[in-house]
Enzyme design. Structure first.
Site, mmCIF file in Angstrom:
data_model
loop_
_atom_site.group_PDB
_atom_site.id
_atom_site.type_symbol
_atom_site.label_atom_id
_atom_site.label_comp_id
_atom_site.label_asym_id
_atom_site.label_seq_id
_atom_site.Cartn_x
_atom_site.Cartn_y
_atom_site.Cartn_z
ATOM 1 N N GLY A 36 0.834 -1.206 0.000
ATOM 2 C CA GLY A 36 0.000 0.000 0.000
ATOM 3 C C GLY A 36 0.867 1.254 0.000
ATOM 4 N N HIS A 37 1.847 1.276 0.919
ATOM 5 C CA HIS A 37 2.770 2.413 0.979
ATOM 6 C C HIS A 37 3.563 2.529 -0.320
ATOM 7 C CE1 HIS A 37 2.707 1.209 5.433
ATOM 8 N NE2 HIS A 37 2.233 2.454 5.452
ATOM 9 N N GLN A 153 -9.019 10.312 7.004
ATOM 10 C CA GLN A 153 -7.752 11.059 7.021
ATOM 11 C C GLN A 153 -7.576 11.874 5.735
ATOM 12 O OE1 GLN A 153 -3.919 9.494 8.672
ATOM 13 N NE2 GLN A 153 -3.495 9.068 6.527
ATOM 14 N N ARG A 187 -0.804 -2.838 10.801
ATOM 15 C CA ARG A 187 -1.402 -3.494 11.977
ATOM 16 C C ARG A 187 -1.823 -4.930 11.697
ATOM 17 N NH1 ARG A 187 -3.339 2.041 13.222
ATOM 18 N NH2 ARG A 187 -2.406 2.577 15.224
HETATM 19 P P1 AMP Z 1 0.495 4.673 7.727
HETATM 20 O O1 AMP Z 1 1.925 4.224 7.683
HETATM 21 O O2 AMP Z 1 -0.442 3.603 8.165
HETATM 22 O O3 AMP Z 1 0.309 5.973 8.467
HETATM 23 O O4 AMP Z 1 0.077 4.975 6.222
HETATM 24 C C1 AMP Z 1 0.810 5.882 5.440
HETATM 25 C C2 AMP Z 1 0.049 6.145 4.162
HETATM 26 O O5 AMP Z 1 -0.132 4.928 3.451
HETATM 27 C C3 AMP Z 1 -1.355 6.710 4.427
HETATM 28 O O6 AMP Z 1 -1.657 7.693 3.452
HETATM 29 C C4 AMP Z 1 -2.217 5.499 4.275
HETATM 30 O O7 AMP Z 1 -3.548 5.793 3.895
HETATM 31 C C5 AMP Z 1 -1.503 4.762 3.169
HETATM 32 N N1 AMP Z 1 -1.893 3.346 3.177
HETATM 33 C C6 AMP Z 1 -1.891 2.515 4.236
HETATM 34 N N2 AMP Z 1 -2.380 1.306 3.875
HETATM 35 C C7 AMP Z 1 -2.713 1.395 2.563
HETATM 36 C C8 AMP Z 1 -3.275 0.487 1.616
HETATM 37 N N3 AMP Z 1 -3.601 -0.754 1.942
HETATM 38 N N4 AMP Z 1 -3.468 0.939 0.362
HETATM 39 C C9 AMP Z 1 -3.155 2.212 0.013
HETATM 40 N N5 AMP Z 1 -2.617 3.106 0.867
HETATM 41 C C10 AMP Z 1 -2.393 2.694 2.115
#
Ligand code: AMP
Length: 279
Positions: A36-37, A153, A187
């Protein structure tokens, strides 16, 4: 790939980019990177002269009883992934430099934080908005990339960017999922094998409600109830909320007329997961 730890050095790099007229694409993350990231990182690289990805587990967005200390971390693995995605700069600020003694300025985005995660995680979006504004002031991006996975968010950040005239375009990218539909999340690492096996019901419930919507159902209560019913069949999953809201304002809807989002939060054991689908 450069790894920058100091705010001063990061700002020097950013000023150089701006004065050379080169664009920067920015991906703020809390690390423990997954696909995702990396989809955001690749898009940032494709659209801009340089990409910057930050890794910072932001204490300000965790409540006192939340998982800040336990949040998964893997700096070596993260740097390897960034290298493979041709990230130009990984920014890894230090918490004491981000929040020095006496730190006392916060960003509160009203309205869109009065629902869903905003109610269940008091102070969460205040922490998110504050750190994102700080990071924007440090990285000075032309574009910043966020995932639809954290739908509320994206609405909060867009609102703040408009309200405070931030000089960065907010780009939202689709949720990346595991083959069985589970939305990728750092998570997910908390889930035991049986919990992991139960988790795809969250996505299944969203898809089931979407199918009902696609077949003509427009009553938001009926759609949310359908999602609840599907999740209710999985005893390991405890639903916190399933809500249909206006996709832009997040105002609760009775009837789906224009763009809407169905967002859910659920607990599986000790792990709290969120997901959503656009209607
Ligand atoms: P986090 O590290 O969880 O704060 O996420 C950092 C960024 O990655 C945020 O913009 C999240 O929305 C995005 N993100 C997290 N999981 C996914 C996913 N499965 N698909 C797309 N973007 C994601």
């Amino acid at each position: 790939m450069e790894v920058i730890k100091s705010i001063y050095e990061m700002q020097a790099f950013s000023r150089g980019m701006r004065s050379a007229g080169e664009t920067t694409g920015f991906v703020p993350t809390m690390g423990y990177l997954h696909e995702g990231h990396m989809s955001l990182a690749r898009e940032a690289k494709a659209d801009n002269a340089k990409s910057v990805l930050s890794i910072f587990v932001n204490p300000a967005q965790f409540g006192p009883s939340e998982d800040f200390a336990a949040y998964p971390r893997d700096m070596a693995g993260d740097l390897e992934k960034c290298e493979r995605a041709f990230v130009d700069v990984v920014f890894v600020p230090d918490a004491r430099e981000m929040y020095p003694d006496g730190f006392s300025t916060h960003v509160d985005v009203a309205g869109v934080t009065d629902v869903m995660e905003g109610i269940r995680r008091p102070g969460h979006f205040r922490g998110v908005a504050t750190v994102v504004l700080k990071l924007f002031n440090i990285v000075m991006p032309n574009r910043a990339y966020f995932g639809q996975k954290d739908y509320q968010q994206t609405v909060v950040i867009r609102r703040m960017a408009r309200d405070l005239n931030l000089d960065a375009e907010v780009v939202v990218m689709p949720t990346v999922r595991e083959p069985d539909g589970l939305a990728m999340s750092s998570r997910n690492a908390y889930l035991s094998p049986p919990e992991r096996a139960a988790a795809p019901v969250i996505c299944g419930a969203l898809l089931e409600a979407k199918r009902l919507y696609d077949s003509g159902e427009r009553d938001a209560g009926v759609l949310a109830r359908r999602a609840r019913e599907v999740m209710g069949k999985e005893p390991m999953v405890e639903l916190e909320y399933a809500e249909v809201s206006d996709a832009e304002t997040l105002a609760p809807l009775r009837e789906v007329t224009a763009g809407a989002v169905l967002a859910v939060a659920a607990r599986i054991g000790k792990t709290r997961l969120i997901d959503n689908i656009l209607l």
